[in-house]
Enzyme design. Structure first.
Site, PDB file in Angstrom:
ATOM      1  N   GLN A  31       0.844  -1.200   0.000  1.00  0.00           N
ATOM      2  CA  GLN A  31       0.000   0.000   0.000  1.00  0.00           C
ATOM      3  C   GLN A  31       0.875   1.244   0.000  1.00  0.00           C
ATOM      4  OE1 GLN A  31      -2.653   0.083   3.307  1.00  0.00           O
ATOM      5  NE2 GLN A  31      -3.841   1.807   2.583  1.00  0.00           N
TER       6      GLN A  31
ATOM      7  N   SER B  67       0.474   6.852   2.561  1.00  0.00           N
ATOM      8  CA  SER B  67       1.016   7.914   3.408  1.00  0.00           C
ATOM      9  C   SER B  67       2.265   8.549   2.811  1.00  0.00           C
ATOM     10  CB  SER B  67       1.351   7.364   4.799  1.00  0.00           C
ATOM     11  OG  SER B  67       0.185   6.946   5.464  1.00  0.00           O
TER      12      SER B  67
ATOM     13  N   GLU C 116      -9.101  -1.814   4.968  1.00  0.00           N
ATOM     14  CA  GLU C 116      -7.923  -1.898   5.830  1.00  0.00           C
ATOM     15  C   GLU C 116      -8.333  -1.891   7.292  1.00  0.00           C
ATOM     16  OE1 GLU C 116      -3.627   0.357   6.339  1.00  0.00           O
ATOM     17  OE2 GLU C 116      -5.367   1.524   5.736  1.00  0.00           O
TER      18      GLU C 116
ATOM     19  N   GLU D  13      -5.768   8.767  17.161  1.00  0.00           N
ATOM     20  CA  GLU D  13      -6.303  10.121  17.244  1.00  0.00           C
ATOM     21  C   GLU D  13      -7.284  10.393  16.106  1.00  0.00           C
ATOM     22  OE1 GLU D  13      -2.587   9.772  19.445  1.00  0.00           O
ATOM     23  OE2 GLU D  13      -3.112   9.300  17.377  1.00  0.00           O
TER      24      GLU D  13
END
Length: 412
Positions: free
Chosen positions: A124, A127, A242, A381
């Site tokens: 993947q 990011s 995911e 978060e």
């Protein structure tokens, strides 16, 4: 006591779709013995029989039936002695549904079968150093050049990218529109010129994660997944799968006492009677209860998903999974005492497999590995933000860049 959620639906016996699956299974097992064939050969036959993802279209590894019947397939395969799915193929649970939902006929034909057989491994590429939690702010550029796209940029925290044959790559193809609307999704050949994978050494000593650099790397337009500019919508399919895969802690219905909690229970049972203090017993009992609640939440989410009514359980489970695993492995190391400080090899290595919850190796490895659970698949978060806004209906955080062209958004 039997879990009612473990019991098969009684109406499946007369369900025409269930009969279709059973007939396909009968034919598969009659002509292909999973104990005699190689892993790849049998999974190829399973795909061709429409039993890879039963809810996928016919010809693409499915039969076009309800996904709840996949469990029927897995149970019969287990009884027949089929090998379990290799953990290293984890990313097919993300890439497969994404390609089936958004890919062209040619893309489905090209990628789904070798992905399921394990002949082609996936990773993947989402990011970036400047776009982690704000994934839509990514900067990797793809510029059209005839029938190809030229890609330049950097991705980071790419699990098992050093083993990947293809990567799920999201790029910015139009910087002149707001960030969510200028993205395009591709299947990137990880062995193509201009693609460099560099290891990121972790506290375990492993380099399970990587950073990937693309310098004038070329991707054929035939490997585009979804429409140009539709990459955000396509990527949401990947992200939801995911979180489901990580939150569930593996495929199939979880069994009571499995996973990291089993490590803790084993340590307790191995203790001398004199060492079984009430404080540790109380701590173990509380963690067992949390593990059982998470297991039942996963099962409820699976039941809702099979009925076509998915709820927020998997978003909750992903957050709970990360925090529970860390608490479990911390308790395990505490129970080991000074022994938890020794006997672990920190030598640098590139792993050839994946253990998300850390329960497949030594306690010391698991303790270190599960630190990543609160980062991968969406940080804890960010998961709290999602649950607060989308489940509880709380007001979202102020966003000043939502309707501004990406190229005009101030950045460091």
């Amino acid at each position: 006591m039997t879990d009612t959620l473990d019991a098969p639906a009684t109406d499946e016996a007369v369900d025409p779709a269930a009969s279709l699956v059973d007939a396909a299974m009968d034919g598969l097992l009659a002509s292909h013995d999973p104990k005699q064939l190689s892993y790849t050969e049998f999974r190829g036959a399973q795909f061709d029989a429409g039993l890879a993802w039963v809810h996928f279209d016919e010809g693409h590894g499915g039969l076009g039936v309800s996904p709840k019947l996949q469990r029927r397939v897995e149970e019969r395969l287990r009884v027949a002695g089929a090998r379990p799915t290799k953990p290293v193929t984890f990313f097919m649970h993300l890439a497969g549904p994404t390609i089936h939902t958004h890919g062209s006929e040619e893309v489905k034909q090209r990628f789904l079968r070798p992905m399921f057989t394990g002949e082609e491994l996936w990773c993947q590429l989402f990011s970036e150093p400047g776009a982690g939690s704000d994934f839509a702010g990514l900067a990797t550029r793809a510029v059209a050049d005839g029938d190809e796209w030229v890609v330049n940029g950097q991705k980071v925290w790419n699990t098992l990218a050093h083993l990947g044959d293809f990567g799920m790559l999201v790029t910015r193809t139009n910087p002149e529109v707001p960030k969510h609307r200028g993205l395009t999704y591709f299947a990137l050949d990880m062995k193509s010129p201009g693609v460099e994978v560099r290891p990121l050494r972790q506290i375990t000593g492993e380099a399970e994660f990587n950073e990937v650099y693309m310098t004038d790397a070329r991707v054929p337009d035939a490997h585009r997944i979804g429409d140009v500019g539709d990459g955000w919508r396509v990527s949401l399919t990947t992200l939801m799968n995911e979180r489901n895969a990580i939150g569930a802690g593996g495929a199939g219905p979880p069994k009571r006492g499995t996973g990291p909690i089993s490590v803790l229970v084993k340590l307790w049972e191995q203790r001398d009677e004199a060492e079984r203090d009430d404080v540790t017993k109380d701590r173990l009992t509380q963690l067992w209860t949390r593990a059982e609640v998470l297991r039942l939440t996963n099962m409820r989410a699976g039941a809702n998903r099979r009925m076509g009514n998915p709820g927020p359980e998997m978003s909750i489970a992903k957050l709970a999974f990360a925090e529970l695993n860390q608490a479990l492995m911390t308790c395990a190391v505490d129970m080991m005492g000074a022994d938890g400080l020794v006997g672990y090899d920190y030598t640098f290595r590139r792993p050839g497999d994946l253990s998300v919850d850390g329960s497949d190796g030594a306690v010391q490895h698991g303790f270190l590995r599960v630190r990543a659970n609160s980062i991968e698949g969406g940080t804890s978060e960010i998961m709290r933000n999602i649950l607060g806004e989308q489940v509880l209906g709380l007001p979202g955080e102020p966003r000043i860049d939502k309707d501004v062209p990406w190229v005009d958004v101030p950045r460091n």
